[in-house]
Design an enzyme around this catalytic site. Sequence first.
Site, mmCIF file in Angstrom:
data_model
loop_
_atom_site.group_PDB
_atom_site.id
_atom_site.type_symbol
_atom_site.label_atom_id
_atom_site.label_comp_id
_atom_site.label_asym_id
_atom_site.label_seq_id
_atom_site.Cartn_x
_atom_site.Cartn_y
_atom_site.Cartn_z
ATOM 1 C CG ASN A 1 -0.473 -0.032 2.495
ATOM 2 O OD1 ASN A 1 0.700 -0.350 2.677
ATOM 3 N ND2 ASN A 1 -1.273 0.298 3.484
ATOM 4 N N GLY B 1 2.600 -4.842 7.814
ATOM 5 C CA GLY B 1 1.617 -5.650 7.095
ATOM 6 C C GLY B 1 0.476 -6.001 8.027
ATOM 7 C CD GLU C 1 4.906 0.831 12.773
ATOM 8 O OE1 GLU C 1 3.695 1.019 12.979
ATOM 9 O OE2 GLU C 1 5.803 1.423 13.403
ATOM 10 C CG LEU C 2 1.504 -5.792 13.196
ATOM 11 C CD1 LEU C 2 1.286 -6.827 14.287
ATOM 12 C CD2 LEU C 2 2.161 -6.421 11.980
ATOM 13 C CB CYS D 1 -2.081 0.781 8.570
ATOM 14 S SG CYS D 1 -0.815 2.033 8.478
ATOM 15 C CD GLU E 1 8.402 1.711 10.737
ATOM 16 O OE1 GLU E 1 7.616 2.231 9.928
ATOM 17 O OE2 GLU E 1 8.891 0.575 10.572
HETATM 18 P P1 NAP Z 1 0.104 -8.843 4.394
HETATM 19 O O1 NAP Z 1 -0.730 -9.813 3.683
HETATM 20 O O2 NAP Z 1 0.399 -9.082 5.825
HETATM 21 O O3 NAP Z 1 1.460 -8.714 3.550
HETATM 22 C C1 NAP Z 1 2.488 -7.860 3.919
HETATM 23 C C2 NAP Z 1 3.807 -8.411 3.435
HETATM 24 O O4 NAP Z 1 4.046 -9.679 4.044
HETATM 25 C C3 NAP Z 1 3.860 -8.649 1.929
HETATM 26 O O5 NAP Z 1 5.161 -8.385 1.490
HETATM 27 C C4 NAP Z 1 3.554 -10.136 1.820
HETATM 28 O O6 NAP Z 1 4.075 -10.737 0.662
HETATM 29 C C5 NAP Z 1 4.288 -10.654 3.041
HETATM 30 N N1 NAP Z 1 3.809 -11.938 3.530
HETATM 31 C C6 NAP Z 1 2.565 -12.447 3.499
HETATM 32 N N2 NAP Z 1 2.537 -13.668 4.084
HETATM 33 C C7 NAP Z 1 3.803 -13.934 4.492
HETATM 34 C C8 NAP Z 1 4.429 -15.038 5.162
HETATM 35 N N3 NAP Z 1 3.748 -16.128 5.544
HETATM 36 N N4 NAP Z 1 5.759 -14.975 5.414
HETATM 37 C C9 NAP Z 1 6.468 -13.883 5.046
HETATM 38 N N5 NAP Z 1 5.942 -12.826 4.414
HETATM 39 C C10 NAP Z 1 4.621 -12.844 4.140
HETATM 40 O O7 NAP Z 1 -0.520 -7.386 4.338
HETATM 41 P P2 NAP Z 1 -0.988 -6.584 3.065
HETATM 42 O O8 NAP Z 1 -2.347 -7.037 2.721
HETATM 43 O O9 NAP Z 1 0.041 -6.592 2.008
HETATM 44 O O10 NAP Z 1 -1.006 -5.104 3.652
HETATM 45 C C11 NAP Z 1 -2.087 -4.608 4.300
HETATM 46 C C12 NAP Z 1 -1.918 -4.687 5.806
HETATM 47 O O11 NAP Z 1 -0.760 -3.940 6.200
HETATM 48 C C13 NAP Z 1 -3.067 -4.037 6.515
HETATM 49 O O12 NAP Z 1 -3.443 -4.819 7.617
HETATM 50 C C14 NAP Z 1 -2.494 -2.705 6.958
HETATM 51 O O13 NAP Z 1 -3.138 -2.141 8.061
HETATM 52 C C15 NAP Z 1 -1.093 -3.073 7.263
HETATM 53 N N6 NAP Z 1 -0.236 -1.877 7.257
HETATM 54 C C16 NAP Z 1 0.221 -1.411 8.438
HETATM 55 C C17 NAP Z 1 0.986 -0.259 8.472
HETATM 56 C C18 NAP Z 1 1.495 0.274 9.769
HETATM 57 O O14 NAP Z 1 2.412 1.099 9.738
HETATM 58 N N7 NAP Z 1 0.980 -0.133 10.909
HETATM 59 C C19 NAP Z 1 1.306 0.401 7.279
HETATM 60 C C20 NAP Z 1 0.824 -0.110 6.082
HETATM 61 C C21 NAP Z 1 0.054 -1.259 6.089
HETATM 62 P P3 NAP Z 1 3.209 -10.835 -0.701
HETATM 63 O O15 NAP Z 1 3.219 -9.479 -1.265
HETATM 64 O O16 NAP Z 1 3.952 -11.798 -1.540
HETATM 65 O O17 NAP Z 1 1.852 -11.295 -0.303
#
Ligand code: NAP
Length: 485
Positions: A156, A233, A255-256, A289, A463
């Site tokens: 994102n 993520g 950062e979730l 997020c 961060e």
């Molecule tokens: P995600 O599904 O958790 O994926 C995030 C990253 O993790 C991607 O690079 C993904 O790879 C990788 N990943 C997924 N499964 C994995 C595993 N089993 N082992 C290692 N890596 C793995 O999240 P998303 O849908 O991309 O992003 C949205 C989420 O991020 C939302 O919940 C949002 O709130 C959160 N977020 C939080 C912040 C913050 O600062 N708190 C900022 C931005 C986003 P792939 O791309 O290959 O799937």
Amino acid sequence: MHQLHDPSLLKTLSYINGSWHASDSQIEVTNPATGELVSKVSNAGVEETTLAVKAAKKAFSTWSKKPANERASLLRKWFDLMMENQEDLGRILTLEQGKPLAEAKGEIAYGAAFIEWFAEESKRVYGDTIPAPSGDKRIIVIKQPIGVVAAITPWNFPNAMIARKAAAALAAGCSFVVRPATQTPLSALAMAELAQRAGIPAGVFNVVVGEDARGIGKVLTEHPDIAKFTFTGSTQVGKALISQCASTVKKVSMELGGNAPFIVFNDADIDAAVAGALVSKYRNAGQTCVCTNRILVQRDVLEQFTEKFTEAVKGLQMGNGLTDGVDVGPMISKQAVADVVRLVNASIDQGATVVLGNNDKSLGENFLSPTILTNVTNDMPIAHQEIFGPVTPIIAFDDEEEAISIANDTEFGLAAYFYSRDIGRIWRVGEALEYGMVGVNEGLISNAAAPFGGMKQSGNGREGSKYGLDDYLEIKYLCMGGLDK
Ligand code: NAP
């Protein structure tokens, strides 16, 4: 083809130990607005990741010993190059992620600001002296870079989520290996190209692109040469990665996900609240997020707020992020649209009313029109799940106590917002909200000077800000003894 001023910013290979690394297979990066192929990128795996960790380990031994002002000036060059190439970097970001170009360029400036900030902060890693409990001893505290840092980042914010981590890590004297999200590797690789041009030494900043998230993730969370793991993520994936890090007791920061409440009290400036909710909710098509997830409105201003907010949302233009004037781009995928639509339909089944929004698919299957739901109650799933799309549920409340109780009724604790002009209420509510970041009469809260991070299951660590280096430093205490004659 992509109308870049500098086409050499579009890289297609992983960046390991200062050089570009080809792998046998490729990943297709597509434009979420059109479905068109943007580029094919080499698909690295466990082997390349291990190589990157080895390179980072070697680079750490020299990078960590460089005087802070030398590291600072290299980071400063990297910042300058990011800003000089803001237009191209923004364009690459829009092509792979979909957000409107103005927003994408804003993300580049936001990401670069962390590099500038930490270039400056790197010179201020101060130690301490502590009065010792006995006269023959002295207690001295120094701070040292923790070692090799590994990171996994989401789609994102393909630039800023990397910049926020890498800037602090490199400034502290750590070396860095990142695996960007599979859907958005191009922004990460463009950052690597600029890091190389800035003169950041080989092995200090490595980018491994590969679709084997689990395999690469296992290396990055379990390799004994990695001292610290940082993730942005979803909470679900974050929890799994924390447990993987346990085997080598790595320092972790997370950062979730979030479930941000946006509370409008009856004494609020309603026009300001509408403007704040608009930017906080519909930026990046609701896929951030810290996006407002649910708006809580005090019952006596509910009608007034809903009418004005609906009018404002009607004015948003949806379309391809490269088209002038577009405010809301596509969502990242068809699946993401389907997940949000399912949540909307479940809410309708339970009594919610759609006051804005439709199923128009004329722009393409990744588009979801800005939607507003009223008559939403706190027992509906939409009040508890991260929506991650351009949908706003509006929930009514009667008094301050009820607003705080609904706002805190979630396992998440990232960002919250509220609008009020009563100074007593501002302190009471500000302190009662169980969130790491609270916007008071403000819908946009993140910048390099402020500590970004969450409470509860939204993560740990911060961060940016003067606290941001702490996650990448070890505190070491030197006890000087035998000082008596
Ligand atoms: P995600 O599904 O958790 O994926 C995030 C990253 O993790 C991607 O690079 C993904 O790879 C990788 N990943 C997924 N499964 C994995 C595993 N089993 N082992 C290692 N890596 C793995 O999240 P998303 O849908 O991309 O992003 C949205 C989420 O991020 C939302 O919940 C949002 O709130 C959160 N977020 C939080 C912040 C913050 O600062 N708190 C900022 C931005 C986003 P792939 O791309 O290959 O799937």
